[in-house]
Design a protein around this motif. Structure first.
Motif: not given
Length: 407
Positions: A150-158, A108-111, A136-138, A130-133
């Protein structure tokens, strides 16, 4: 190689690994991680690699320790923007993670780290997958810090898709998580907020985000984040065509880049790695050659001893055969020269003691004094004493007469 040479080689090996082994073996992973983190913040990337690379190369360490070294090396290379090496060491970490009981945590850390690397190189499709995977595991098994990133990166894609409100929500979530886990990493989110505020024309908020990022980066002594904040501010001013402020920012960036010396750091890391790998290869070759030499020397000594033993046994057999032949020839030549009346009667043996009879039996077998002593577990002087008495009783003067008359 002599024992003293082997000892000297051992001492040199100990001194070569001493600084690294003390650091690596005696420190738990958390402390080792903090040590590498401090070194990287001080731009001492070569020192970080000097600690970590020997762990990765040494088979005495466990898969968990190898994994940890590979992960920390990926962090070190990411700090100098060498993402190719970053991803390479993540692959190495994956190999060791699969051998560990903690493989689910490690994978999980590597992903997550792969997602960060792809994101930083603008390979957003791979990063998003990778972030979506992981989502899905919360974000199971991940630290609060990685979850925040990861949440920050999701925000940047938004943000890239101009979903500004959703982007701001993600950034706020990431900041809360990062503030609790690792405040020193707050600038990476605050710079993203700068972009968002500039795009939505919230200049005051943008300046506040910039000042907060610089203050946090300076407090934690992380030049990388200072560069990141100033580079983003430069792009904002460039889009606004603010030449005066753009010039000021560029001068600041030139100063920071001079301190950071990114290209120099990358070159130093790779040069050191090649040097250490070469030194390790040479050491292994020397040890192999030394082992081969020891094996050859040992085999030579064994061969020499074997031939010496065979030669000695052959010599003994030849001597025994020669003596036997000489005695037979001597007895054959002299048997007719002794008077028959001197021959003792067999009944004389009846007056001999039990021990003397044992000695007599040995004499009849042609055994020497030493052999008789060993056979009967008595001293050689005792054997001579018994033989003297036997000769007197049997009326013979020496062994030659005894052998002639008693056969």
């Amino acid at each position: 190689m002599s024992n003293s040479q082997k000892f000297n080689l051992l001492i040199l090996s100990v001194f070569w690994y001493l600084p690294n082994s003390i650091t690596a073996q005696n420190l738990p992973y958390e402390q080792l991680e903090q040590k590498v983190y401090r070194l990287n913040n001080a731009l001492q990337y070569v020192q970080s690699q000097k600690i970590l690379l020997p762990i990765l190369q040494d088979e005495q360490y466990s898969p968990d320790q190898h994994y940890q070294a590979a992960i920390l090396l990926s962090y070190t290379y990411k700090r100098v923007y060498d993402y190719q090496s970053t991803l390479k060491y993540l692959l190495v970490a994956r190999e060791f993670a699969l051998k560990s009981p903690k493989k689910n945590i490690y994978l999980a850390t590597i992903r997550s780290e792969e997602a960060f690397a792809y994101f930083d190189t603008q390979a957003y499709k791979q990063a998003d997958q990778l972030m979506n995977e992981l989502e899905r595991t919360n974000f199971r098994y991940l630290t609060q810090e990685n979850k925040a990133k990861l949440i920050m990166q999701q925000g940047y894609l938004r943000f890239l898709s101009k979903e500004y409100k959703l982007a701001q929500i993600k950034y706020d979530q990431a900041i809360e998580l990062m503030r609790v886990s690792t405040p020193c990493n707050l600038p990476m989110i605050q710079v993203k907020q700068m972009q968002l505020f500039a795009a939505t024309h919230q200049i005051t908020q943008m300046n506040l985000a910039f000042k907060a990022a610089i203050a946090q980066a300076e407090e934690c002594h992380i030049i990388k984040y200072q560069l990141y904040a100033y580079e983003e501010l430069r792009e904002i001013y460039r889009r606004q065509h603010d030449q005066m402020r753009l010039l000021q920012i560029q001068q600041k960036l030139d100063t920071l880049n001079g301190v950071y010396a990114k290209e120099k750091n990358i070159a130093a890391l790779h040069n050191q790695k090649e040097t250490m790998l070469m030194a390790d290869t040479n050491r292994q070759n020397q040890q192999h050659q030394s082992s081969q030499q020891w094996l050859k020397t040992g085999l030579s000594i064994i061969t020499i001893l074997l031939f010496a033993l065979l030669g000695w046994m052959r010599y003994i057999r030849i001597q025994q055969s020669r003596i036997r032949k000489q005695l037979q020839a001597y007895l054959a030549a002299d048997s007719n020269t002794l008077p028959l009346e001197a021959t003792p009667h067999k009944d004389c043996q009846n007056v001999l003691s039990h021990r003397q009879l044992e000695v007599l039996d040995c004499l009849n077998k042609g055994m020497g004094n030493k052999q008789i002593a060993a056979q009967l577990c008595i001293s050689e002087n005792t054997v001579k004493y018994h033989i003297k008495n036997i000769y007197q009783m049997l009326n013979v003067n020496n062994r030659k007469e005894f052998l002639i008359r008693n056969n």
